[in-house]
Scaffold this motif. Sequence first.
Motif, PDB file in Angstrom:
ATOM      1  N   ALA A   5       0.812  -1.215   0.000  1.00  0.00           N
ATOM      2  CA  ALA A   5       0.000   0.000   0.000  1.00  0.00           C
ATOM      3  C   ALA A   5       0.847   1.266   0.000  1.00  0.00           C
ATOM      4  O   ALA A   5       0.354   2.344  -0.346  1.00  0.00           O
ATOM      5  N   ASN A   6       2.114   1.158   0.389  1.00  0.00           N
ATOM      6  CA  ASN A   6       2.994   2.326   0.428  1.00  0.00           C
ATOM      7  C   ASN A   6       3.927   2.400  -0.777  1.00  0.00           C
ATOM      8  O   ASN A   6       4.788   3.278  -0.839  1.00  0.00           O
ATOM      9  N   SER A   7       3.758   1.486  -1.719  1.00  0.00           N
ATOM     10  CA  SER A   7       4.603   1.479  -2.919  1.00  0.00           C
ATOM     11  C   SER A   7       4.152   2.570  -3.893  1.00  0.00           C
ATOM     12  O   SER A   7       3.035   3.088  -3.779  1.00  0.00           O
ATOM     13  N   PRO A   8       5.003   2.926  -4.853  1.00  0.00           N
ATOM     14  CA  PRO A   8       4.610   3.922  -5.866  1.00  0.00           C
ATOM     15  C   PRO A   8       3.388   3.463  -6.657  1.00  0.00           C
ATOM     16  O   PRO A   8       3.140   2.263  -6.805  1.00  0.00           O
ATOM     17  N   ARG A   9       2.632   4.416  -7.171  1.00  0.00           N
ATOM     18  CA  ARG A   9       1.447   4.087  -7.967  1.00  0.00           C
ATOM     19  C   ARG A   9       1.848   3.483  -9.306  1.00  0.00           C
ATOM     20  O   ARG A   9       2.823   3.892  -9.922  1.00  0.00           O
ATOM     21  N   GLN A  10       1.058   2.506  -9.747  1.00  0.00           N
ATOM     22  CA  GLN A  10       1.243   1.891 -11.056  1.00  0.00           C
ATOM     23  C   GLN A  10       0.001   2.171 -11.897  1.00  0.00           C
ATOM     24  O   GLN A  10      -1.130   2.041 -11.423  1.00  0.00           O
ATOM     25  N   PHE A  11       0.230   2.558 -13.135  1.00  0.00           N
ATOM     26  CA  PHE A  11      -0.867   2.897 -14.045  1.00  0.00           C
ATOM     27  C   PHE A  11      -1.385   1.635 -14.725  1.00  0.00           C
ATOM     28  O   PHE A  11      -0.626   0.899 -15.357  1.00  0.00           O
ATOM     29  N   LEU A  12      -2.682   1.369 -14.590  1.00  0.00           N
ATOM     30  CA  LEU A  12      -3.308   0.230 -15.271  1.00  0.00           C
ATOM     31  C   LEU A  12      -3.489   0.612 -16.738  1.00  0.00           C
ATOM     32  O   LEU A  12      -4.554   1.049 -17.166  1.00  0.00           O
ATOM     33  N   ASP A  13      -2.425   0.424 -17.500  1.00  0.00           N
ATOM     34  CA  ASP A  13      -2.383   0.975 -18.854  1.00  0.00           C
ATOM     35  C   ASP A  13      -3.018   0.092 -19.921  1.00  0.00           C
ATOM     36  O   ASP A  13      -3.174   0.515 -21.065  1.00  0.00           O
ATOM     37  N   SER A  14      -3.385  -1.144 -19.562  1.00  0.00           N
ATOM     38  CA  SER A  14      -3.932  -2.064 -20.567  1.00  0.00           C
ATOM     39  C   SER A  14      -5.169  -2.772 -20.026  1.00  0.00           C
ATOM     40  O   SER A  14      -5.378  -2.840 -18.815  1.00  0.00           O
ATOM     41  N   HIS A  15      -5.953  -3.297 -20.948  1.00  0.00           N
ATOM     42  CA  HIS A  15      -7.060  -4.137 -20.506  1.00  0.00           C
ATOM     43  C   HIS A  15      -7.420  -5.159 -21.577  1.00  0.00           C
ATOM     44  O   HIS A  15      -7.275  -4.929 -22.777  1.00  0.00           O
ATOM     45  N   LEU A  16      -7.860  -6.304 -21.082  1.00  0.00           N
ATOM     46  CA  LEU A  16      -8.304  -7.413 -21.919  1.00  0.00           C
ATOM     47  C   LEU A  16      -9.827  -7.402 -21.874  1.00  0.00           C
ATOM     48  O   LEU A  16     -10.417  -7.263 -20.795  1.00  0.00           O
ATOM     49  N   ARG A  17     -10.470  -7.564 -23.026  1.00  0.00           N
ATOM     50  CA  ARG A  17     -11.927  -7.430 -23.022  1.00  0.00           C
ATOM     51  C   ARG A  17     -12.599  -8.465 -23.923  1.00  0.00           C
ATOM     52  O   ARG A  17     -12.012  -8.988 -24.865  1.00  0.00           O
ATOM     53  N   ASN A  18     -13.853  -8.712 -23.565  1.00  0.00           N
ATOM     54  CA  ASN A  18     -14.713  -9.588 -24.360  1.00  0.00           C
ATOM     55  C   ASN A  18     -16.128  -9.054 -24.247  1.00  0.00           C
ATOM     56  O   ASN A  18     -16.623  -8.789 -23.152  1.00  0.00           O
ATOM     57  N   GLY A  19     -16.782  -8.900 -25.379  1.00  0.00           N
ATOM     58  CA  GLY A  19     -18.149  -8.392 -25.364  1.00  0.00           C
ATOM     59  C   GLY A  19     -18.182  -6.879 -25.389  1.00  0.00           C
ATOM     60  O   GLY A  19     -17.278  -6.211 -24.894  1.00  0.00           O
ATOM     61  N   SER A  20     -19.245  -6.351 -25.968  1.00  0.00           N
ATOM     62  CA  SER A  20     -19.376  -4.897 -26.084  1.00  0.00           C
ATOM     63  C   SER A  20     -20.649  -4.372 -25.438  1.00  0.00           C
ATOM     64  O   SER A  20     -20.863  -3.166 -25.370  1.00  0.00           O
ATOM     65  N   LYS A  21     -21.478  -5.273 -24.958  1.00  0.00           N
ATOM     66  CA  LYS A  21     -22.717  -4.840 -24.322  1.00  0.00           C
ATOM     67  C   LYS A  21     -22.426  -4.199 -22.972  1.00  0.00           C
ATOM     68  O   LYS A  21     -21.520  -4.616 -22.263  1.00  0.00           O
TER      69      LYS A  21
END
Length: 227
Positions: A197-213
Amino acid sequence: MEWLSFLLDLKRKKAELDKLKTTEDEDWKQTYDEQLEALNEKISELENEKNEYVDLVTEAEQERDLYFQQYKTSLWRVNQLEEAIRAGKFEDTGEEDYPGSYEDLPDWVDKNLSGRIFLHTRALKGLKKAKFEDLDLVCKALQILGIEYRSMRQGIQGGKEKFDEKLKELHLEISGSIDLSRAGQEGEQYFVRYPTANSPRQFLDSHLRNGSKKDDRYCLRIYFFGI
């Protein structure tokens, strides 16, 4: 008129004594206030030091728990392999023992993707509200991230082709999550602190997706970052 002069002299003496007493009282009050202020500053300083030590202890405990969990998972995998060796079970049946509920997913990840996939605390909390109906697909998506995607990132020959093949097979797509400048306007939504919890912030720069609804039962989004 000597008595009048004597009376005036007494009043003057009394006034001087009263003034002296007032001055002494003011000096004493000022000294008291200064000592009290110094004491409060010392208390505040000690409180800050205490908080720093508490933060250090908390971070150390989190790291200890993380490494201990990884150790337990690795030990479990070693025991499983030893049992497989003794039983002569090396064949791949092509069947996966996926969990039956989101509640069991963290244990499944620890046992099957230890050292490859780490579920953040926020992800664990999100699992309690997960509605996506195809849990097997969630597991397969995590496997892709832990195996094919990881191999591709490590520059292993043929890794990119195998990764793309798996995505196509499972009808999954990978892309950037959000522009970094926009992410900064969304608070902590696209950031996590890892490994503690005290570590530097990491950017969630990617995502895996399925479906568009826009229905959580049929739309899968897995946000992640690679290290």
